[in-house]
Design a protein around this motif. Sequence first.
Motif, mmCIF file in Angstrom:
data_model
loop_
_atom_site.group_PDB
_atom_site.id
_atom_site.type_symbol
_atom_site.label_atom_id
_atom_site.label_comp_id
_atom_site.label_asym_id
_atom_site.label_seq_id
_atom_site.Cartn_x
_atom_site.Cartn_y
_atom_site.Cartn_z
ATOM 1 N N THR A 91 0.755 -1.120 0.124
ATOM 2 C CA THR A 91 0.078 0.017 0.038
ATOM 3 C C THR A 91 1.030 1.138 0.069
ATOM 4 N N PRO A 92 0.567 2.279 -0.605
ATOM 5 C CA PRO A 92 1.335 3.492 -0.789
ATOM 6 C C PRO A 92 1.439 4.398 0.491
ATOM 7 N N PRO A 93 2.523 5.009 0.470
ATOM 8 C CA PRO A 93 2.530 5.982 1.805
ATOM 9 C C PRO A 93 1.679 7.229 1.568
ATOM 10 N N ALA A 94 1.512 7.677 3.036
ATOM 11 C CA ALA A 94 1.032 9.215 3.047
ATOM 12 C C ALA A 94 1.952 9.899 2.433
ATOM 13 N N PHE A 95 1.461 11.067 1.777
ATOM 14 C CA PHE A 95 2.446 11.964 1.050
ATOM 15 C C PHE A 95 2.703 13.141 2.132
ATOM 16 N N THR A 96 3.990 13.130 2.179
ATOM 17 C CA THR A 96 4.849 14.213 3.283
ATOM 18 C C THR A 96 5.537 15.158 2.321
ATOM 19 N N GLY A 97 5.895 14.854 1.043
ATOM 20 C CA GLY A 97 6.899 15.321 0.452
ATOM 21 C C GLY A 97 8.395 14.696 0.242
ATOM 22 N N VAL A 125 -3.095 14.346 -0.589
ATOM 23 C CA VAL A 125 -2.997 12.921 -1.591
ATOM 24 C C VAL A 125 -2.024 13.491 -2.790
ATOM 25 N N GLN A 126 -1.341 12.497 -3.273
ATOM 26 C CA GLN A 126 -0.596 12.638 -4.567
ATOM 27 C C GLN A 126 -1.255 11.652 -5.523
ATOM 28 N N VAL A 127 -1.490 12.106 -6.594
ATOM 29 C CA VAL A 127 -1.987 11.091 -7.455
ATOM 30 C C VAL A 127 -0.944 10.949 -8.721
ATOM 31 N N ALA A 128 -0.720 9.917 -9.396
ATOM 32 C CA ALA A 128 -0.018 9.480 -10.491
ATOM 33 C C ALA A 128 -1.105 9.614 -11.758
ATOM 34 N N HIS A 129 -0.745 10.777 -12.514
ATOM 35 C CA HIS A 129 -1.528 11.042 -13.515
ATOM 36 C C HIS A 129 -1.126 10.360 -14.811
ATOM 37 N N ARG A 134 6.448 1.689 -6.574
ATOM 38 C CA ARG A 134 7.350 2.924 -6.186
ATOM 39 C C ARG A 134 6.834 3.536 -4.672
ATOM 40 N N GLY A 135 5.513 3.602 -4.674
ATOM 41 C CA GLY A 135 4.675 3.892 -3.792
ATOM 42 C C GLY A 135 4.900 5.484 -3.383
ATOM 43 N N THR A 136 4.872 6.284 -4.567
ATOM 44 C CA THR A 136 5.082 7.840 -4.344
ATOM 45 C C THR A 136 3.634 8.393 -4.458
ATOM 46 N N ALA A 137 2.702 7.592 -5.060
ATOM 47 C CA ALA A 137 1.238 8.143 -5.130
ATOM 48 C C ALA A 137 0.197 7.273 -4.417
ATOM 49 N N GLN A 138 -0.644 7.810 -3.899
ATOM 50 C CA GLN A 138 -1.812 6.904 -3.062
ATOM 51 C C GLN A 138 -2.905 6.879 -4.024
ATOM 52 N N VAL A 139 -2.910 7.172 -5.300
ATOM 53 C CA VAL A 139 -4.020 7.154 -6.155
ATOM 54 C C VAL A 139 -3.537 6.890 -7.669
ATOM 55 N N LEU A 140 -3.999 5.984 -8.589
ATOM 56 C CA LEU A 140 -3.578 5.987 -9.789
ATOM 57 C C LEU A 140 -4.539 6.326 -10.798
ATOM 58 N N ASP A 141 -4.179 7.061 -11.815
ATOM 59 C CA ASP A 141 -5.180 7.797 -12.692
ATOM 60 C C ASP A 141 -4.899 7.211 -13.954
ATOM 61 N N GLY A 197 -4.888 17.816 -2.593
ATOM 62 C CA GLY A 197 -4.286 16.927 -3.480
ATOM 63 C C GLY A 197 -3.555 17.318 -4.624
ATOM 64 N N ILE A 198 -2.881 16.656 -5.039
ATOM 65 C CA ILE A 198 -1.996 17.053 -6.343
ATOM 66 C C ILE A 198 -1.781 15.810 -7.279
ATOM 67 N N VAL A 199 -2.425 16.035 -8.364
ATOM 68 C CA VAL A 199 -2.278 15.302 -9.579
ATOM 69 C C VAL A 199 -1.154 15.620 -10.488
ATOM 70 N N THR A 200 -0.311 14.591 -10.473
ATOM 71 C CA THR A 200 1.042 14.914 -11.141
ATOM 72 C C THR A 200 1.481 13.957 -12.131
ATOM 73 N N ASP A 201 2.335 14.395 -13.132
ATOM 74 C CA ASP A 201 2.750 13.695 -14.158
ATOM 75 C C ASP A 201 4.351 13.049 -13.547
ATOM 76 N N ALA A 202 4.907 13.690 -12.429
ATOM 77 C CA ALA A 202 6.069 13.305 -12.066
ATOM 78 C C ALA A 202 6.049 13.101 -10.500
ATOM 79 N N PRO A 203 5.244 11.840 -10.129
ATOM 80 C CA PRO A 203 5.104 11.492 -8.535
ATOM 81 C C PRO A 203 6.557 11.546 -7.858
ATOM 82 N N GLY A 204 7.409 10.883 -8.673
ATOM 83 C CA GLY A 204 8.890 10.382 -8.118
ATOM 84 C C GLY A 204 9.297 11.527 -7.595
ATOM 85 N N ARG A 205 9.344 12.701 -8.892
ATOM 86 C CA ARG A 205 10.181 13.854 -8.624
ATOM 87 C C ARG A 205 9.649 14.490 -7.400
#
Length: 299
Positions: free
Chosen positions: A22-28, A52-56, A77-84, A270-278
């Motif tokens: 399960t993915p982590p809570a987004f703390t930055g 929340v961070q979303v992998a767009h 990778r677990g850098t987003a809690q939602v997959l889009d 929440g943040i919807v991003t093309d670069a969740p790892g970054r």
Amino acid sequence: MVTRIALTGIGLAGLAGLAGLTPPAFTGQSRGPTPLEWGTGPLTVASLPRVVQVAHRGGAREVPENSMAGLTAAYARGTAQVLDFDTRMLGDGTLVVLHDATLDRTTDTDGPVRELRLADWRKVRLRPEGRVPGTWRAERPPTVAEVLDRFGGRVVLMLEAKDPQSLGALAGLIRGRGLARSVFVNSNRPEVARRAHGLGLVTQLWRSAEQLRTDRPARWASYVDLLDVDHKARDADLVRAVRSGIPRVWAHTVTTPAQRDRALALGCNGIVTDAPGRLARHPVKRPKGFRTAGAEPGR
């Protein structure tokens, strides 16, 4: 082109154990998997963290967009809690994962998606953009049913119904798998969001910066669960969205830490991003001169 030879921090053999992640809570910052909710039932939107961070499209600057391998990598990778991901309907009614109305941009063929049948779809191969890092093997784009079966209940999903006439079929796939509280169903059209709400789905409505200039989001609060706002909108328009009474207001499509930090400072959760790892590698910083939306002077 679309199955990565090795995933960051996880070998191919480790993919077999993805069901337990399960993915982590987004703390930055990326600090490894932290369970949000895992019991006998599926993971639901109620289990999401406060921010929340979303992998767009799976994180389209880091993986081939809307691909099974890309979604798998984003999940691992677990850098987003939602997959889009995006959905389209074939001519035979099959629901598939693709953003565009044509095959031209992201696959090895061309022409309208609606002219294909399932047998044709199985012959299509994705063509990742050159900016995507890594090496990826050829892969056909998945069907919606395949993505729901792979990830449904293991992570919260966000899907955009690009073809509004597909909404009834999408509802059938989601509800038939017991995922009605685990999947956001997204559209740019308020009337589609209203229909999705009537079908018992978790509704999401996205709006452009231009639309937000004249929108009055409070009008949608009775049937929209998530308002997805353009991060380029004016401060006043974002704040109006945050204060609308809609419980979740997430900003799209963010690619830099500065864009994220501004949206969060204005009250988006929440943040919807093309670069969740970054983004996960850069802790959140509050921009100078910003007050959290709703804060009174002097507080």
